[in-house]
Scaffold this active site. Structure first.
Site, PDB file in Angstrom:
ATOM      1  CE  LYS A   1      -6.206  -7.227  -1.369  1.00 20.83           C
ATOM      2  NZ  LYS A   1      -7.599  -6.850  -1.539  1.00 20.83           N
TER       3      LYS A   1
ATOM      4  CE  LYS B   1     -13.704  -2.852   1.066  1.00 22.98           C
ATOM      5  NZ  LYS B   1     -12.518  -2.788   1.914  1.00 22.98           N
TER       6      LYS B   1
ATOM      7  CE  LYS C   1      -4.248  -1.837   1.776  1.00 28.27           C
ATOM      8  NZ  LYS C   1      -5.469  -1.473   1.131  1.00 28.27           N
TER       9      LYS C   1
HETATM   10  P1  ATP Z   1      -8.670  -2.122   0.400  1.00 23.08           P
HETATM   11  O1  ATP Z   1      -8.258  -2.014  -1.021  1.00 23.08           O
HETATM   12  O2  ATP Z   1      -9.186  -0.814   0.947  1.00 23.08           O
HETATM   13  O3  ATP Z   1      -7.651  -2.757   1.301  1.00 23.08           O
HETATM   14  P2  ATP Z   1     -10.016  -4.667   0.185  1.00 23.08           P
HETATM   15  O4  ATP Z   1     -10.869  -4.961  -1.000  1.00 23.08           O
HETATM   16  O5  ATP Z   1      -8.676  -5.273   0.258  1.00 23.08           O
HETATM   17  O6  ATP Z   1      -9.974  -3.078   0.373  1.00 23.08           O
HETATM   18  P3  ATP Z   1     -10.452  -5.156   2.992  1.00 23.08           P
HETATM   19  O7  ATP Z   1     -11.462  -4.379   3.765  1.00 23.08           O
HETATM   20  O8  ATP Z   1      -9.022  -4.786   3.126  1.00 23.08           O
HETATM   21  O9  ATP Z   1     -10.891  -5.098   1.460  1.00 23.08           O
HETATM   22  O10 ATP Z   1     -10.606  -6.686   3.342  1.00 23.08           O
HETATM   23  C1  ATP Z   1     -11.859  -7.237   3.784  1.00 23.08           C
HETATM   24  C2  ATP Z   1     -11.831  -8.747   3.647  1.00 23.08           C
HETATM   25  O11 ATP Z   1     -11.893  -9.120   2.275  1.00 23.08           O
HETATM   26  C3  ATP Z   1     -10.563  -9.409   4.215  1.00 23.08           C
HETATM   27  O12 ATP Z   1     -10.925 -10.618   4.837  1.00 23.08           O
HETATM   28  C4  ATP Z   1      -9.738  -9.668   2.989  1.00 23.08           C
HETATM   29  O13 ATP Z   1      -8.856 -10.744   3.153  1.00 23.08           O
HETATM   30  C5  ATP Z   1     -10.826 -10.000   1.976  1.00 23.08           C
HETATM   31  N1  ATP Z   1     -10.383  -9.714   0.621  1.00 23.08           N
HETATM   32  C6  ATP Z   1     -10.026  -8.497   0.133  1.00 23.08           C
HETATM   33  N2  ATP Z   1      -9.676  -8.604  -1.145  1.00 23.08           N
HETATM   34  C7  ATP Z   1      -9.780  -9.922  -1.469  1.00 23.08           C
HETATM   35  C8  ATP Z   1      -9.540 -10.664  -2.657  1.00 23.08           C
HETATM   36  N3  ATP Z   1      -9.105 -10.056  -3.745  1.00 23.08           N
HETATM   37  N4  ATP Z   1      -9.756 -11.986  -2.632  1.00 23.08           N
HETATM   38  C9  ATP Z   1     -10.204 -12.604  -1.517  1.00 23.08           C
HETATM   39  N5  ATP Z   1     -10.435 -11.972  -0.366  1.00 23.08           N
HETATM   40  C10 ATP Z   1     -10.250 -10.640  -0.333  1.00 23.08           C
HETATM   41 MG    MG Z   2      -7.408  -4.796   1.893  1.00 22.48          MG
END
Ligand code: ATP
Ligand code: MG
Length: 339
Positions: free
Chosen positions: A201, A204, A118
């Site tokens: 990955k 969001k 990040k």
């Molecule tokens: P950000 O980009 O703000 O970090 P994010 O999409 O990674 O957002 P988080 O809130 O960080 O979402 O993670 C929430 C949950 O979703 C966690 O359990 C994380 O492991 C899971 N998660 C996030 N992205 C993925 C992905 N690409 N595949 C599977 N699980 C995911």
């Molecule tokens: Mg995340």
């Protein structure tokens, strides 16, 4: 292996740092729902304090907090069966995190790959909060003496750090107070990849909307995004070994498998040697079939934010009832004078 001294309790959270993605659904929310009523006490949190580790516009943060809560509820989280709340309403999270900031070592934090990813090349300009994030996450989990933490693959390292913090606290203060929480990461699509770059990955907070499927995307948008998803030119292989070295192909097969609740091998058996012209539309149809009832329900709920706020406030009250005794006991152990 489960820590048998503690009652089975699940904690997990999602940041309101944007709208929910298919990665959040398959990697986290789907399992949250499965674990509800499965012999666990389940506690789910919209982790707004984590979200502000990077800049969030206040108005958007408020809306994203409600949207993530609506995503949980629409996917099947029942606020009677689970405790659902937003983190900032339970101040014990931040208080325990401070204690853990004094337990965790700089060397441990420096190994966290999420911070490195990040922060990118500009670590000096990041917030101190982004760096300390895993210590707050440890507090989220340990404040409830949670034993199981369903997360996507990307969060495994942070749950391991939580165990390190628990072990060091127990060791330093010569107590047996915090459990060793287990990450629960099972099945395909535990790391859903970015649709435009199979080495990253899906997130969001990712830059381009085309790289992710949002849970609120309509059918046409989902179809278009899968259609434009990057792949190699070869058709689907006969066996899962044939997906080795083909990250984009593996990603789409795993997404299908997770959405259909079958194994990747079964997906390949269902579409033997299929080309992308066949497989991508089938995948899009399946995703729409799974997501549209959820997004419809989310839209309905978002029209009544006061009801979402009431559910979160009630969840926060129930969360505090568990959290405060754990925090008080922690402060006693550490040697803080309390009236
Ligand atoms: P950000 O980009 O703000 O970090 P994010 O999409 O990674 O957002 P988080 O809130 O960080 O979402 O993670 C929430 C949950 O979703 C966690 O359990 C994380 O492991 C899971 N998660 C996030 N992205 C993925 C992905 N690409 N595949 C599977 N699980 C995911
Ligand atoms: Mg995340």
């Amino acid at each position: 292996m489960q820590d048998a001294r503690f009652t089975p309790r699940v904690f997990s959270g999602i940041k309101p740092s944007g709208g929910l993605t298919l990665g959040n659904y398959l990697g986290a929310i789907k399992r949250f729902v499965q674990m509800q009523g499965g012999g666990f006490e389940t506690i789910y949190c919209v982790v707004d304090l984590h979200a502000i580790t990077v800049w969030q516009d206040p108005k958007e943060l408020r809306s994203a907090t409600r949207e993530v809560a609506a995503g949980f509820l629409a996917s099947g989280i029942d606020p009677e069966k689970s405790i659902l709340f937003n983190q900032s309403q339970v101040s014990q999270h931040a208080e325990l995190a401070w204690i853990f900031n004094c337990v965790a070592r700089l060397g441990w934090m420096n190994r966290m790959t999420q911070f490195k990813e990040k922060a990118g090349k500009n670590a000096e300009a990041q917030s101190l909060g982004l760096y300390a994030y895993p210590s707050l996450m440890a507090a989220d989990i340990l404040l409830y003496h949670a034993t199981h933490v369903p997360v996507g693959e990307d969060q495994k390292q942070h749950v391991e750090l939580t165990r390190d913090i628990a072990a060091k606290f127990n060791h330093d203060y010569k107590v047996d107070f915090f459990p060793m929480a287990e990450p629960v990461i099972e099945g395909p699509a535990m790391r859903v990849m970015n649709l435009r770059d199979g080495t990253k990955k899906m997130s969001k907070s990712g830059e381009s909307d085309m790289e992710r499927i949002n849970m609120t995307d309509d059918a046409d948008t989902i179809a278009r995004k899968f259609q434009k998803a990057r792949t190699d030119a070869a058709p689907l292989p006969e066996s899962v070994e044939g997906l080795d070295g083909r990250p984009e192909a593996r990603n789409l097969v795993e997404i299908y498998a997770a959405l259909a609740d079958i194994t990747p091998a079964e997906v390949l058996a269902r579409y033997p040697g299929a080309g992308w012209g066949t497989f991508k539309p089938a995948l899009a149809d399946l995703a729409v079939e799974r997501l549209s009832p959820i997004s419809g329900e989310m839209a309905r709920m978002m029209a009544d934010p006061a009801e979402i706020d009431r559910i979160l406030a009630r969840g926060a009250e129930r969360a505090r009832a568990i959290a405060q005794p754990v925090l008080s006991r922690t402060l006693d152990i550490v040697g803080m004078v309390r009236g």
